[in-house]
Design a protein around this motif. Structure first.
Motif, PDB file in Angstrom:
ATOM      1  N   ILE A 169      90.515 -39.920 -24.065  1.00 15.68           N
ATOM      2  CA  ILE A 169      90.052 -38.860 -24.964  1.00 15.68           C
ATOM      3  C   ILE A 169      88.561 -39.059 -25.224  1.00 15.68           C
ATOM      4  O   ILE A 169      88.030 -40.158 -25.067  1.00 15.68           O
ATOM      5  CB  ILE A 169      90.843 -38.816 -26.278  1.00 15.68           C
ATOM      6  N   ALA A 170      87.895 -37.989 -25.632  1.00 14.97           N
ATOM      7  CA  ALA A 170      86.458 -38.073 -25.912  1.00 14.97           C
ATOM      8  C   ALA A 170      86.042 -36.878 -26.760  1.00 14.97           C
ATOM      9  O   ALA A 170      86.735 -35.855 -26.810  1.00 14.97           O
ATOM     10  CB  ALA A 170      85.647 -38.084 -24.608  1.00 14.97           C
ATOM     11  N   ASP A 171      84.905 -37.018 -27.421  1.00 14.28           N
ATOM     12  CA  ASP A 171      84.231 -35.902 -28.087  1.00 14.28           C
ATOM     13  C   ASP A 171      85.182 -35.104 -28.993  1.00 14.28           C
ATOM     14  O   ASP A 171      85.343 -33.897 -28.844  1.00 14.28           O
ATOM     15  CB  ASP A 171      83.564 -35.005 -27.035  1.00 14.28           C
TER      16      ASP A 171
ATOM     17  N   ASN B  55      87.335 -32.790 -35.309  1.00 12.28           N
ATOM     18  CA  ASN B  55      88.352 -31.750 -35.234  1.00 12.28           C
ATOM     19  C   ASN B  55      89.736 -32.388 -35.358  1.00 12.28           C
ATOM     20  O   ASN B  55      90.417 -32.638 -34.360  1.00 12.28           O
ATOM     21  CB  ASN B  55      88.212 -30.968 -33.928  1.00 12.28           C
ATOM     22  N   ALA B  56      90.154 -32.625 -36.602  1.00 12.59           N
ATOM     23  CA  ALA B  56      91.433 -33.292 -36.840  1.00 12.59           C
ATOM     24  C   ALA B  56      92.623 -32.496 -36.307  1.00 12.59           C
ATOM     25  O   ALA B  56      93.546 -33.098 -35.740  1.00 12.59           O
ATOM     26  CB  ALA B  56      91.589 -33.591 -38.327  1.00 12.59           C
TER      27      ALA B  56
ATOM     28  N   GLY C 287      87.759 -31.804 -29.227  1.00  8.40           N
ATOM     29  CA  GLY C 287      87.542 -30.957 -30.379  1.00  8.40           C
ATOM     30  C   GLY C 287      86.393 -29.985 -30.369  1.00  8.40           C
ATOM     31  O   GLY C 287      86.206 -29.246 -31.338  1.00  8.40           O
ATOM     32  N   SER C 288      85.601 -29.940 -29.284  1.00  4.99           N
ATOM     33  CA  SER C 288      84.430 -29.061 -29.273  1.00  4.99           C
ATOM     34  C   SER C 288      84.284 -28.431 -27.889  1.00  4.99           C
ATOM     35  O   SER C 288      83.609 -28.976 -27.009  1.00  4.99           O
ATOM     36  CB  SER C 288      83.158 -29.860 -29.632  1.00  4.99           C
ATOM     37  N   PRO C 289      84.869 -27.257 -27.670  1.00  8.78           N
ATOM     38  CA  PRO C 289      84.893 -26.674 -26.331  1.00  8.78           C
ATOM     39  C   PRO C 289      83.611 -25.980 -25.898  1.00  8.78           C
ATOM     40  O   PRO C 289      83.506 -25.545 -24.746  1.00  8.78           O
ATOM     41  CB  PRO C 289      86.044 -25.667 -26.419  1.00  8.78           C
TER      42      PRO C 289
ATOM     43  N   PRO D 276      89.540 -22.344 -25.842  1.00  6.23           N
ATOM     44  CA  PRO D 276      89.565 -23.116 -27.078  1.00  6.23           C
ATOM     45  C   PRO D 276      90.482 -24.334 -27.023  1.00  6.23           C
ATOM     46  O   PRO D 276      90.574 -25.075 -28.007  1.00  6.23           O
ATOM     47  CB  PRO D 276      90.087 -22.095 -28.106  1.00  6.23           C
ATOM     48  N   ARG D 277      91.156 -24.567 -25.925  1.00  3.42           N
ATOM     49  CA  ARG D 277      92.135 -25.648 -25.849  1.00  3.42           C
ATOM     50  C   ARG D 277      91.463 -27.018 -25.944  1.00  3.42           C
ATOM     51  O   ARG D 277      90.326 -27.201 -25.536  1.00  3.42           O
ATOM     52  CB  ARG D 277      92.936 -25.557 -24.550  1.00  3.42           C
ATOM     53  N   ALA D 278      92.226 -27.971 -26.469  1.00  2.00           N
ATOM     54  CA  ALA D 278      91.784 -29.364 -26.538  1.00  2.00           C
ATOM     55  C   ALA D 278      92.017 -30.029 -25.193  1.00  2.00           C
ATOM     56  O   ALA D 278      93.096 -29.896 -24.606  1.00  2.00           O
ATOM     57  CB  ALA D 278      92.549 -30.101 -27.640  1.00  2.00           C
TER      58      ALA D 278
END
Length: 247
Positions: free
Chosen positions: A6-8, A12-13, A178-180, A197-199
């Motif tokens: 995972i990263a970045d 965005n909880a 969390g930041s697309p 917008p997907r994680a």
């Protein structure tokens, strides 16, 4: 062995919760986290609490470094918001993280941008007028020189990408939890937009015979709730990015 990358997360909880639920649902216990955990106008404190409650190997990104080294008046607006939302135990956790990690037992090298810098794009490059494109092979190879690991992991650009080097090593960016989408002004003004917008995160399967399989996961979550938080916190630009994947 399967390892989740995972990263970045960028504070965005809701996206992090969805990704962790997907990882847990697959019975995966090993997670590595490539930095820029908390900086974002959504819910930095809850994001920190979620990460601190788990045994996740994490490193520090450029925004994490800024939160620790700059005074609030020297920070960009997003980092100022994040700094005000955190308490000392959150900052102590960030302080405990190193900028890179070498997990020799898993054959992994972790960095945020490149092995030498948390600000430099590794798998992407920019034209002089700010068009983002895949970096050329020679540049990617040059930045990988001297790193003794079969799997090199990076984040920073938020774009999921896998590149195989001439010697068989791979460089993987899992994309952003969390930041697309975002806009930056260094080294030139440019936009990074995934268009969804997907994680995003990735799974690495390391086999006993040396093979490595990679799977990108794009997770649907309640991105509207994240966008509403960004809007309430005075960031309509973030709200649009979270809602659409575009700036």
């Amino acid at each position: 062995m399967t390892i989740a990358v995972i990263a970045d997360i960028h504070g965005n909880a809701p996206a992090l919760e969805a990704v962790l639920a997907d990882i847990d649902g697959r019975g995966i216990r090993d997670i590595v986290n490539l930095g820029d955990h908390l900086s974002g106008p959504i819910d930095p404190a809850r994001t920190a609490d979620l990460l601190m409650a788990r045994e996740i190997v994490s490193i520090r990104g450029n925004h994490d470094r800024a939160l620790l080294t700059l005074t609030p008046d020297a920070m960009i607006a997003t980092d100022r918001f994040t700094h005000a939302a955190l308490d000392e135990r959150h900052r102590a956790w960030l302080q405990s993280l190193s900028p890179t990690r070498h997990l020799q037992e898993h054959g992994l090298f972790l960095c945020h941008g490149t092995p030498e810098s948390d600000l430099v794009y590794w798998l992407e490059d920019l034209t002089s007028d700010g068009v983002v494109h895949r970096a050329d092979a020679a540049r990617i190879e040059r930045l990988a020189a001297g790193v003794e690991a079969p799997v090199l992991l990076c984040g920073h650009t938020h774009i999921p990408r896998l590149v195989t080097l001439s010697d068989g090593r791979i460089v993987l960016n899992p994309g952003s939890v969390g930041s697309p989408a975002y806009e930056d002004d260094a080294p030139v003004v440019h936009k990074v937009e995934t268009g969804t917008p997907r994680a995003s995160y990735a799974l690495i399967d390391r086999h006993a015979d040396g093979r490595t399989d990679v799977t990108f996961r794009l997770i649907a979550y309640d991105h509207a709730s994240a966008a509403r938080l960004a809007e309430q916190n005075g960031r309509p630009d973030w709200a649009r990015a979270l809602s659409t994947g575009w700036m």
